[in-house]
Design a protein around this motif. Structure first.
Motif, short mmCIF file in Angstrom:
data_model
loop_
_atom_site.label_atom_id
_atom_site.label_comp_id
_atom_site.label_asym_id
_atom_site.label_seq_id
_atom_site.Cartn_x
_atom_site.Cartn_y
_atom_site.Cartn_z
N SER A 1 15.17 -16.11 26.82
CA SER A 1 14.98 -15.63 28.19
C SER A 1 13.89 -14.20 28.23
O SER A 1 13.77 -14.07 29.34
CB SER A 1 16.19 -15.41 28.96
OG SER A 1 16.93 -14.46 28.57
N ALA A 2 13.82 -13.78 26.99
CA ALA A 2 13.08 -12.53 27.25
C ALA A 2 12.38 -12.41 25.68
O ALA A 2 12.80 -12.85 24.64
CB ALA A 2 13.70 -11.30 27.36
N LEU A 3 11.29 -11.54 25.73
CA LEU A 3 10.70 -11.19 24.64
C LEU A 3 10.76 -9.60 24.30
O LEU A 3 10.54 -8.86 25.27
CB LEU A 3 9.19 -11.53 24.44
CG LEU A 3 8.39 -11.19 23.54
CD1 LEU A 3 8.90 -11.81 22.12
CD2 LEU A 3 6.72 -11.29 23.63
N LEU A 4 11.46 -9.25 23.11
CA LEU A 4 11.50 -7.80 22.90
C LEU A 4 10.29 -7.46 22.12
O LEU A 4 9.47 -8.18 21.39
CB LEU A 4 12.73 -7.79 22.11
CG LEU A 4 14.30 -7.87 22.91
CD1 LEU A 4 15.23 -8.13 21.87
CD2 LEU A 4 14.34 -6.78 23.85
N PRO A 5 10.15 -5.97 21.88
CA PRO A 5 9.04 -5.68 21.03
C PRO A 5 9.15 -5.88 19.84
O PRO A 5 10.20 -6.07 19.11
CB PRO A 5 9.51 -3.94 21.25
CG PRO A 5 10.00 -3.60 22.33
CD PRO A 5 11.15 -4.71 22.54
N TRP A 6 8.12 -6.28 19.08
CA TRP A 6 7.97 -7.03 17.68
C TRP A 6 6.84 -6.42 16.92
O TRP A 6 5.87 -6.25 17.49
CB TRP A 6 8.03 -8.41 17.78
CG TRP A 6 6.89 -8.79 18.51
CD1 TRP A 6 6.76 -9.03 19.93
CD2 TRP A 6 5.85 -9.82 17.93
NE1 TRP A 6 5.50 -9.76 20.23
CE2 TRP A 6 5.08 -10.35 19.05
CE3 TRP A 6 5.38 -10.05 16.65
CZ2 TRP A 6 3.89 -11.03 18.93
CZ3 TRP A 6 4.23 -10.67 16.49
CH2 TRP A 6 3.51 -11.32 17.52
N TYR A 7 7.15 -6.19 15.74
CA TYR A 7 6.30 -6.00 14.64
C TYR A 7 5.10 -7.09 14.35
O TYR A 7 5.57 -8.07 13.82
CB TYR A 7 6.96 -5.41 13.36
CG TYR A 7 5.98 -4.99 12.35
CD1 TYR A 7 5.10 -4.02 12.45
CD2 TYR A 7 6.36 -5.27 10.82
CE1 TYR A 7 4.09 -3.90 11.15
CE2 TYR A 7 5.57 -5.06 9.93
CZ TYR A 7 4.51 -4.21 10.14
OH TYR A 7 3.89 -3.97 9.11
N LEU A 8 4.01 -6.68 14.43
CA LEU A 8 3.00 -7.53 14.33
C LEU A 8 2.80 -8.36 13.01
O LEU A 8 2.65 -9.44 12.67
CB LEU A 8 1.68 -7.05 14.61
CG LEU A 8 1.17 -6.91 16.35
CD1 LEU A 8 0.24 -5.89 16.39
CD2 LEU A 8 1.35 -8.21 16.83
N ASN A 9 3.21 -7.37 11.94
CA ASN A 9 2.96 -8.12 10.60
C ASN A 9 4.27 -8.43 9.91
O ASN A 9 4.76 -8.21 8.50
CB ASN A 9 2.40 -6.94 9.86
CG ASN A 9 0.96 -6.59 10.15
OD1 ASN A 9 0.32 -7.68 10.26
ND2 ASN A 9 0.33 -5.61 9.95
N TYR A 10 5.17 -8.84 10.74
CA TYR A 10 6.77 -9.07 10.13
C TYR A 10 6.74 -10.26 9.32
O TYR A 10 7.42 -10.31 8.41
CB TYR A 10 7.85 -9.31 11.49
CG TYR A 10 7.34 -10.74 11.99
CD1 TYR A 10 8.34 -11.84 11.57
CD2 TYR A 10 6.56 -11.08 13.04
CE1 TYR A 10 8.28 -13.08 12.26
CE2 TYR A 10 6.22 -12.43 13.40
CZ TYR A 10 7.22 -13.26 13.10
OH TYR A 10 7.10 -14.69 13.56
N GLN A 11 5.74 -10.98 9.29
CA GLN A 11 5.71 -12.29 8.21
C GLN A 11 5.10 -12.03 7.10
O GLN A 11 5.16 -12.61 5.98
CB GLN A 11 4.75 -13.41 9.14
CG GLN A 11 5.41 -14.01 10.16
CD GLN A 11 4.86 -15.09 11.01
OE1 GLN A 11 3.63 -14.69 11.69
NE2 GLN A 11 4.84 -16.24 10.88
N GLY A 12 4.26 -10.85 7.00
CA GLY A 12 3.64 -10.33 5.60
C GLY A 12 2.68 -11.07 5.37
O GLY A 12 1.90 -11.64 6.29
N GLY A 13 2.47 -11.42 4.09
CA GLY A 13 1.33 -12.04 3.62
C GLY A 13 0.07 -11.81 4.20
O GLY A 13 -0.38 -10.59 4.29
N ASP A 14 -0.79 -12.99 4.32
CA ASP A 14 -2.18 -12.62 4.74
C ASP A 14 -2.26 -11.93 6.26
O ASP A 14 -3.34 -11.23 6.33
CB ASP A 14 -2.83 -13.90 5.09
CG ASP A 14 -3.23 -14.71 3.84
OD1 ASP A 14 -3.20 -14.00 2.61
OD2 ASP A 14 -3.67 -15.88 3.90
#
Length: 627
Positions: free
Chosen positions: A84-97
């Protein structure tokens, strides 16, 4: 009398950052001001994780009437049904490319309509639905190490706002003149704009008589010229059409060879800037306009902008004029990236500020100031990793130049600025410590040189986009950190504070080696205990709660248990009955905590809290710790 070797050794230990003993100075010691504006980044997006600033550990975060803090951005079924909501998130959390690919990603739209829609009437909770869910993403230090190092090495401002909740041109026009001609501004309707809230550069007006072009009111550069103050635009052939003076009719019509033409339209190259900085011959005022690929405007990479920033910083700090130069680095607007602080702005109906939305999308609204932007000041008087907390916007740079040149006997005060901005935005002077100049230099990491094609033209974004088919990471709707973990996004540490007090931080107040402290039960009064070198004791952390938006009156609560300071030195369980404190900042002294009875909090030489009639000042530290 000769200074002893022992004393010099002691001073070196106590003050390791000092390049050499220096005499106290003043604003008039500055000889060169460099104004360098980059593109399209928001404060949280770049520096929300930084310790000691108003970021992801904000204790005053806005909670809306639905009980949700603005960390929780609304989503809808078009985005996801998983949350129901989007919190702040780190853009590079997936790593890799993605560690490289997100350098050329685009978040959302930076225009008037979409950013006002994200603001959602002041709830500031529609970044995901009315801009994009990527708007709520942020970088960390490892992604933008140069920007972090520059901001950490000198002084960062964490309450610096875009001037207009809109795109590039209106904000740069404000930077160059102090206004966008909202009705009620000092300008007339015939001088262009009326109001100028978009990037229109087609002669004439849009339907409805707004965004008129060219603009015709007087710029600050013309005032400097009239006052005999040296100035120049510095730009290359590719200036990304970011020179705001070129949008004014008087510059467009300036005769070849005239001052306005030579300094404002043609300007000088960045290579010339580097050479002049090296030999100390910069004009009094320099405007730096970077090329498109180095501007940090998405999809242009922050790391390429970092290379340019380091070039500018190195040119200034390693040049002959370093000891008398102030470099102000700012960004024009947010570029569609979100920020959690709802903009500080004028009351409804304020002349030159409020208008009926000419696009008929958001009704009667304020033009700005808007969302917070990255902002830092590089100078010998701002060294040392401090945070400047005053409300500011692009008008502040104009007012700083006014104050500086007034100190040197020059009157360059513009009559084109909207009165509310002049009264309520900072003039930046309190960011500077003129009594303790420090020309030493922090370590700034190397920035990789931007990619160029076979013709030597910057093409980093093109290469990035062709290398990575996907530059936008997957939005982590199903793997969010949790509301209770938002503060864990922050680094740990502190910054010494400068400037008028604002909310959004945990504060340690120190005097004479002691810090105001909440001893906890069974004690019922606050006290003072020995200060720590890291300012990390939770018992010494306080939160201020503003009673008047933009004012200097606060109630104060403890981070340890939430208790408020009541009458005298008492601690009480709720804000009801909390005493109002007037908190003022005096450069060279610090912060005074004045009680309702007009007396001041102080700490005596034995560490006892006292209430005196005479003013007493504290050092203050903005701190970020998880426990």
């Amino acid at each position: 009398m000769a200074v002893s070797t022992q004393l010099l050794s002691a001073l070196a230990i106590m003050y390791p950052l000092l390049a050499a003993p220096a005499l106290a100075g003043s604003l008039a010691d500055i000889e060169h001001v460099v104004l360098f504006m980059q593109e399209n980044r928001a404060f949280d997006h770049y520096f929300g994780t930084m310790a000691g600033v108003r970021g992801f550990s904000d204790p005053n975060v806005q909670v809306n009437s639905d009980g949700k803090p603005v960390w929780e951005q609304a989503v809808n079924s078009a985005l996801t049904n998983a949350t129901s909501a989007l919190l702040p998130w780190y853009l590079n959390y997936q790593g890799g490319d993605f560690l490289d690919a997100t350098q050329c990603m685009v978040a959302g739209d930076n225009g008037w309509q979409d950013n006002h829609a994200a603001l959602n009437g002041g709830l500031n909770n529609h970044w995901a639905t009315n801009n994009t869910p990527w708007s709520w993403g942020h970088y960390q230090r490892g992604d933008i190490p140069v920007q972090f190092a520059i901001a950490d090495g000198w002084t960062i401002g964490d309450m610096y706002q875009e001037s207009v909740i809109a795109s590039t041109n209106p904000n740069r026009v404000t930077w160059a003149s102090g206004s966008i001609n909202v009705p009620g501004s000092p300008q007339t309707s015939s001088e262009g704009g009326y109001p100028y809230i978009d990037n229109n550069e087609t002669p004439g007006c849009e339907d409805g008589g707004f965004n008129c072009y060219p603009l015709l009111w007087k710029t600050t550069a013309e005032i400097y010229q009239d006052a005999g103050v040296s100035w120049s635009i510095f730009q290359d052939a590719d200036n990304f059409d970011d020179n705001p003076l070129a949008w004014f009719g008087q510059f467009q019509e300036a005769l070849t060879g005239s001052a306005l033409y030579n300094k404002g339209m043609v300007g000088q190259s960045l290579d010339t800037f580097y050479a002049m900085a090296k030999n100390g011959s910069l004009p009094a005022i320099s405007y730096i306009i970077g090329p498109a690929e180095l501007s940090e405007h998405p999809p242009y990479a922050p790391r390429d902008g970092a290379w340019l920033q380091k070039k500018i910083v190195d040119a200034v700090t390693q040049g002959a004029g370093w000891s008398k130069t102030a470099l102000i680095i700012s960004y024009d607007e947010t570029g569609g990236w979100g920020d959690h602080v709802t903009p500080y702005h004028s009351p409804s109906g304020t002349a030159g500020e409020w208008l009926q939305d000419p696009y008929n999308e958001v009704g009667y609204t304020y033009s700005g100031p808007g969302f917070r932007l990255p902002f830092y000041i590089v100078s010998p008087w701002t060294r040392g990793g401090k945070v400047f907390t005053e409300h500011a916007d692009h008008n502040s740079q104009i007012m700083f130049v006014e104050q500086w040149l007034a100190a040197k006997g020059k009157n360059v005060v513009t009559d084109q600025m909207v009165p509310w901005r002049r009264s309520h935005m900072s003039n930046l002077v309190n960011a500077f410590d003129f009594e303790n100049p420090d020309t030493s230099l922090p370590t700034i990491p190397d920035a990789p040189a931007p990619h160029t094609n076979s013709d030597g033209v910057y093409d980093g974004a093109e290469v990035c986009e062709s290398t990575y088919a996907v530059t936008r990471p997957t939005v982590p709707y199903t793997s969010q950190i949790g509301l209770d973990k938002v503060s864990s996004l922050s680094e740990q540490g502190f910054k010494a504070m400068r400037g008028a007090l604002t909310e959004g931080r945990y504060i340690v107040f120190e005097q004479g080696g002691y810090a105001l402290s909440n001893p906890g039960k069974p004690a019922t009064d606050f006290s003072a205990t020995k200060a720590t070198s890291t300012h990390s004791d939770i018992a010494q952390r306080w939160v201020v709660h503003s009673l008047v938006d933009g004012g200097n009156t606060f109630t104060i609560s403890s981070a340890k248990d939430g208790k408020y300071i009541g009458s005298h030195t008492g601690l009480i369980d709720s804000s009801s009955g909390a005493e109002t404190y007037t908190v003022t900042f005096a450069a060279g002294n610090g912060y005074a905590l004045q009680k309702e009875n007009g007396k001041y909090v102080s700490v005596d030489g034995s560490g006892n809290v006292q209430i005196y009639g005479d003013v007493s000042y504290f050092e203050a530290y903005s701190v970020t710790y998880s426990s």
